[in-house]
Design an enzyme around this catalytic site. Structure first.
Site, PDB file in Angstrom:
ATOM      1  N   GLY A 148       0.737  -1.353   0.030  1.00  0.00           N
ATOM      2  CA  GLY A 148       0.094   0.037  -0.094  1.00  0.00           C
ATOM      3  C   GLY A 148       0.944   1.148  -0.219  1.00  0.00           C
ATOM      4  O   GLY A 148       0.352   2.336   0.396  1.00  0.00           O
TER       5      GLY A 148
ATOM      6  N   ASN B 257       1.608   2.848  -2.413  1.00  0.00           N
ATOM      7  CA  ASN B 257       0.902   3.848  -3.468  1.00  0.00           C
ATOM      8  C   ASN B 257      -0.386   4.452  -2.723  1.00  0.00           C
ATOM      9  O   ASN B 257      -0.750   5.866  -2.796  1.00  0.00           O
ATOM     10  CB  ASN B 257       0.641   3.121  -4.758  1.00  0.00           C
ATOM     11  CG  ASN B 257       1.501   3.180  -5.714  1.00  0.00           C
ATOM     12  OD1 ASN B 257       1.816   4.158  -6.461  1.00  0.00           O
ATOM     13  ND2 ASN B 257       2.196   2.106  -6.026  1.00  0.00           N
TER      14      ASN B 257
ATOM     15  N   ASN C 199      -6.156   1.387 -13.401  1.00  0.00           N
ATOM     16  CA  ASN C 199      -5.079   0.538 -12.728  1.00  0.00           C
ATOM     17  C   ASN C 199      -3.852   1.107 -12.818  1.00  0.00           C
ATOM     18  O   ASN C 199      -3.518   1.746 -13.920  1.00  0.00           O
ATOM     19  CB  ASN C 199      -5.329  -0.776 -13.375  1.00  0.00           C
ATOM     20  CG  ASN C 199      -4.165  -1.582 -12.711  1.00  0.00           C
ATOM     21  OD1 ASN C 199      -3.955  -1.877 -11.272  1.00  0.00           O
ATOM     22  ND2 ASN C 199      -3.583  -2.506 -13.544  1.00  0.00           N
TER      23      ASN C 199
ATOM     24  N   HIS D 177       0.259  -0.452 -13.648  1.00  0.00           N
ATOM     25  CA  HIS D 177       0.795  -1.427 -13.769  1.00  0.00           C
ATOM     26  C   HIS D 177       2.344  -1.109 -13.739  1.00  0.00           C
ATOM     27  O   HIS D 177       2.834  -0.109 -14.430  1.00  0.00           O
ATOM     28  CB  HIS D 177       0.237  -2.127 -15.227  1.00  0.00           C
ATOM     29  CG  HIS D 177       1.195  -3.273 -15.418  1.00  0.00           C
ATOM     30  ND1 HIS D 177       0.582  -4.503 -14.743  1.00  0.00           N
ATOM     31  CD2 HIS D 177       2.210  -4.121 -16.248  1.00  0.00           C
ATOM     32  CE1 HIS D 177       1.500  -5.568 -15.038  1.00  0.00           C
ATOM     33  NE2 HIS D 177       2.271  -5.252 -15.958  1.00  0.00           N
TER      34      HIS D 177
HETATM   35  C1  GAR Z   1       2.862  -1.504  -7.431  1.00  0.00           C
HETATM   36  O1  GAR Z   1       4.213  -1.249  -8.146  1.00  0.00           O
HETATM   37  C2  GAR Z   1       1.899  -1.631  -8.659  1.00  0.00           C
HETATM   38  O2  GAR Z   1       2.303  -1.287  -9.792  1.00  0.00           O
HETATM   39  C3  GAR Z   1       1.823  -3.159  -8.417  1.00  0.00           C
HETATM   40  O3  GAR Z   1       1.742  -3.502  -7.381  1.00  0.00           O
HETATM   41  C4  GAR Z   1       2.758  -2.772  -6.661  1.00  0.00           C
HETATM   42  C5  GAR Z   1       2.106  -2.232  -5.248  1.00  0.00           C
HETATM   43  O4  GAR Z   1       2.799  -1.593  -4.569  1.00  0.00           O
HETATM   44  N1  GAR Z   1       0.537  -3.498  -9.512  1.00  0.00           N
HETATM   45  C6  GAR Z   1       0.630  -4.748 -10.232  1.00  0.00           C
HETATM   46  O5  GAR Z   1       1.744  -5.218 -10.348  1.00  0.00           O
HETATM   47  C7  GAR Z   1      -0.775  -4.884 -10.925  1.00  0.00           C
HETATM   48  N2  GAR Z   1      -0.531  -5.859 -11.832  1.00  0.00           N
HETATM   49  P1  GAR Z   1       2.573  -0.758  -3.471  1.00  0.00           P
HETATM   50  O6  GAR Z   1       1.440  -2.117  -2.368  1.00  0.00           O
HETATM   51  O7  GAR Z   1       3.645  -0.419  -2.509  1.00  0.00           O
HETATM   52  O8  GAR Z   1       1.454   0.304  -3.450  1.00  0.00           O
END
Ligand code: GAR
Length: 189
Positions: free
Chosen positions: A12, A14, A102, A104
């Site tokens: 989390g 982001n 989303n 990615h």
């Molecule tokens: C992020 O890098 C996001 O782009 C990725 O998961 C991570 C979550 O990081 N999403 C994917 O891979 C979706 N296919 P966070 O929990 O530190 O925000």
């Protein structure tokens, strides 16, 4: 007042970055965070930041209208997947057309699709000796990572970069651009 609902499955960072970004913006509110993982670190962040959160399991998500009903009662302007790893069911996509986005951690269409998330993506970038990677923010449709692209940003990959160094560069881009892109989209609504 524009309302955002966030979905997340993991750490989390982001989610926290988006919450902090909009904290002092009076016309945007984070209505809540939804997660499919009861022990996800994102839920600790929500508690600390005093943001409502809610968990659901696979049955509730795919075989009931629980999540749809929560969203219908909240009426978000934008639903933001920030590290959310389950496919979005069609009832949600149909009820919120062009309102689900989303992020990615790669330059789609490269390294998208089922199983391509987090370090799996960065490992593939390294294994293929790519000299650049980046982020893609896109609308969500019924296929993984295939909706229309809203924004991409790139970063250099050096031959000696480890997977975690690549992940760090990609996270930095995510933290820089994701809130700004969300803000722009909200202005257009
Ligand atoms: C992020 O890098 C996001 O782009 C990725 O998961 C991570 C979550 O990081 N999403 C994917 O891979 C979706 N296919 P966070 O929990 O530190 O925000």
């Amino acid at each position: 007042m524009k309302k955002i609902v966030l979905f997340a499955s993991g750490s989390g960072s982001n989610v926290e970055n988006i919450i902090q970004y909009f904290h002092d913006k009076p016309n945007v509110t984070i209505a809540g965070v939804l997660s499919n993982k009861r022990d996800a670190k994102v839920l600790d962040r929500c508690n600390r930041l005093k943001i409502s959160s809610l968990c659901f399991n696979r049955t509730a998500f795919y075989n009931t209208e629980c999540v749809l009903n929560v969203l219908k009662s909240v009426k978000p302007d934008l639903i933001v997947l920030a590290g959310f790893l389950w496919k979005i069911p069609s009832n949600l996509i149909e009820s919120f057309p062009n309102q689900i986005i989303n992020i990615h951690p790669a330059l789609l269409p490269k390294y998208g699709g089922k199983g391509m998330y987090g370090n799996h993506v960065h490992q593939a970038v390294k294994d293929n000796y790519d000299s650049e990677t980046g982020i893609t923010i896109h609308y969500v449709n019924e296929n993984y990572d295939e909706g229309a692209i809203i924004h991409q940003a790139k970063t250099e990959v050096l031959p000696g970069d480890t997977v975690s160094e690549i992940a760090g560069k990609v996270h930095a881009l995510e933290h820089e651009y994701f809130p700004k892109v969300i803000e722009q989209l909200l202005k257009q609504l």
